[in-house]
Design a protein around this motif. Structure first.
Motif, PDB file in Angstrom:
ATOM      1  N   UNK A  75      37.112 -32.646  -9.955  1.00  0.00           N
ATOM      2  CA  UNK A  75      35.585 -32.708 -10.442  1.00  0.00           C
ATOM      3  C   UNK A  75      34.511 -33.386  -9.415  1.00  0.00           C
ATOM      4  N   UNK A  76      34.876 -34.526  -8.631  1.00  0.00           N
ATOM      5  CA  UNK A  76      34.346 -35.378  -7.972  1.00  0.00           C
ATOM      6  C   UNK A  76      34.354 -35.448  -6.556  1.00  0.00           C
ATOM      7  N   UNK A  77      35.389 -34.808  -5.772  1.00  0.00           N
ATOM      8  CA  UNK A  77      35.721 -34.738  -4.532  1.00  0.00           C
ATOM      9  C   UNK A  77      34.476 -34.665  -3.466  1.00  0.00           C
ATOM     10  N   UNK A  78      33.966 -33.460  -4.075  1.00  0.00           N
ATOM     11  CA  UNK A  78      32.659 -32.889  -3.041  1.00  0.00           C
ATOM     12  C   UNK A  78      31.609 -33.832  -3.108  1.00  0.00           C
ATOM     13  N   UNK A  79      31.422 -34.763  -3.958  1.00  0.00           N
ATOM     14  CA  UNK A  79      30.203 -35.739  -3.863  1.00  0.00           C
ATOM     15  C   UNK A  79      30.232 -36.787  -2.925  1.00  0.00           C
ATOM     16  N   UNK A  80      28.986 -37.169  -2.440  1.00  0.00           N
ATOM     17  CA  UNK A  80      28.915 -38.162  -1.418  1.00  0.00           C
ATOM     18  C   UNK A  80      29.037 -39.285  -2.341  1.00  0.00           C
ATOM     19  N   UNK A  81      29.200 -40.651  -1.657  1.00  0.00           N
ATOM     20  CA  UNK A  81      28.853 -41.947  -2.200  1.00  0.00           C
ATOM     21  C   UNK A  81      27.812 -42.001  -3.023  1.00  0.00           C
ATOM     22  N   UNK A  82      26.532 -41.641  -2.111  1.00  0.00           N
ATOM     23  CA  UNK A  82      25.167 -41.675  -2.983  1.00  0.00           C
ATOM     24  C   UNK A  82      25.294 -41.074  -4.044  1.00  0.00           C
ATOM     25  N   UNK A  83      25.864 -39.873  -4.047  1.00  0.00           N
ATOM     26  CA  UNK A  83      25.746 -38.976  -5.413  1.00  0.00           C
ATOM     27  C   UNK A  83      26.686 -39.520  -6.611  1.00  0.00           C
TER      28      UNK A  83
END
Length: 228
Positions: free
Chosen positions: A42-50
């Protein structure tokens, strides 16, 4: 069984959630967040900011334990509904429609009940079989079972989060929109698998320190003494 009695049913297990929870925008705004899958997927594509923005939204929703407000819902073909809602987590919520007048959807912590006075129709299903179960849980999680497709930042500290069920990504998506300073949920838009959109705008949302217990109680108004 007479005709009136026949209109009152306990909702079967396969009753479509959209049928039970009419005014579906208000309830299914959280449907895409109400399933469980792989947190990593669910979360791997998100940047740290996202991820920080998603965590901010999760913290806000977790803190929304008792609230009330009004809403305007615009569905396909510009069908407009409106009303008031009341929230008391864990487990309890009430959607009180003024248009269509009299329509009620109530979660009492165990079951979600729907009454439509125009049709003299009452239905209910266990809370755990509806998308409300996750939103009304003690712990709201946006980092498990949810695929976040995008985070959009807006002027003034606002942002929107586009999410869908990570296990069933073709079931549609929801866009949750938040204003900043102070942070607050302002609206959501649901797109169903057929591409139809329902937008729900919160015209008022405020904490509620003491909500009456009767708000979260709904007996079957169609039952009459002596009838099965």
């Amino acid at each position: 069984m007479n005709d009136r009695a026949a209109k009152t049913i306990a909702a079967p297990a396969d009753l479509p959630r959209r049928q039970l929870l009419l005014g579906a925008g208000l309830v299914t705004g959280f449907a895409a967040l109400g399933v469980f899958g792989s947190p990593a997927q669910a979360q791997t594509a998100l940047s740290a900011e996202d991820r920080a923005v998603v965590q901010q939204a999760q913290t806000y929703l977790q803190g929304l334990t008792s609230a009330q407000g009004s809403f305007v819902e615009t569905g396909p073909n510009n069908v407009r509904r409106e009303g008031r809602f009341y929230l008391q987590r864990p487990g309890k919520m009430r959607f009180e429609y003024t248009n269509p007048a009299g329509l009620l959807v109530v979660s009492d912590g165990y079951n979600v009940k729907r009454y439509d006075p125009r049709l003299e129709n009452f239905q209910q299903v266990p809370l755990g079989r509806t998308p409300l179960s996750v939103f009304l849980a003690r712990n709201v999680r946006l980092d498990q079972g949810v695929r976040i497709d995008g985070v959009t930042r807006m002027a003034g500290g606002g942002f929107s989060i586009t999410a869908r069920d990570s296990a069933r990504p073709n079931d549609g998506q929801v866009v949750l929109s938040f204003a900043g300073s102070p942070l607050r949920l302002t609206e959501w838009t649901i797109t169903d698998p057929q591409g139809a959109r329902t937008r729900t705008q919160l015209t008022a949302l405020q904490p509620a320190s003491s909500l009456a217990a009767s708000l979260f109680q709904l007996r079957d108004p169609t039952r009459r003494p002596g009838r099965n």
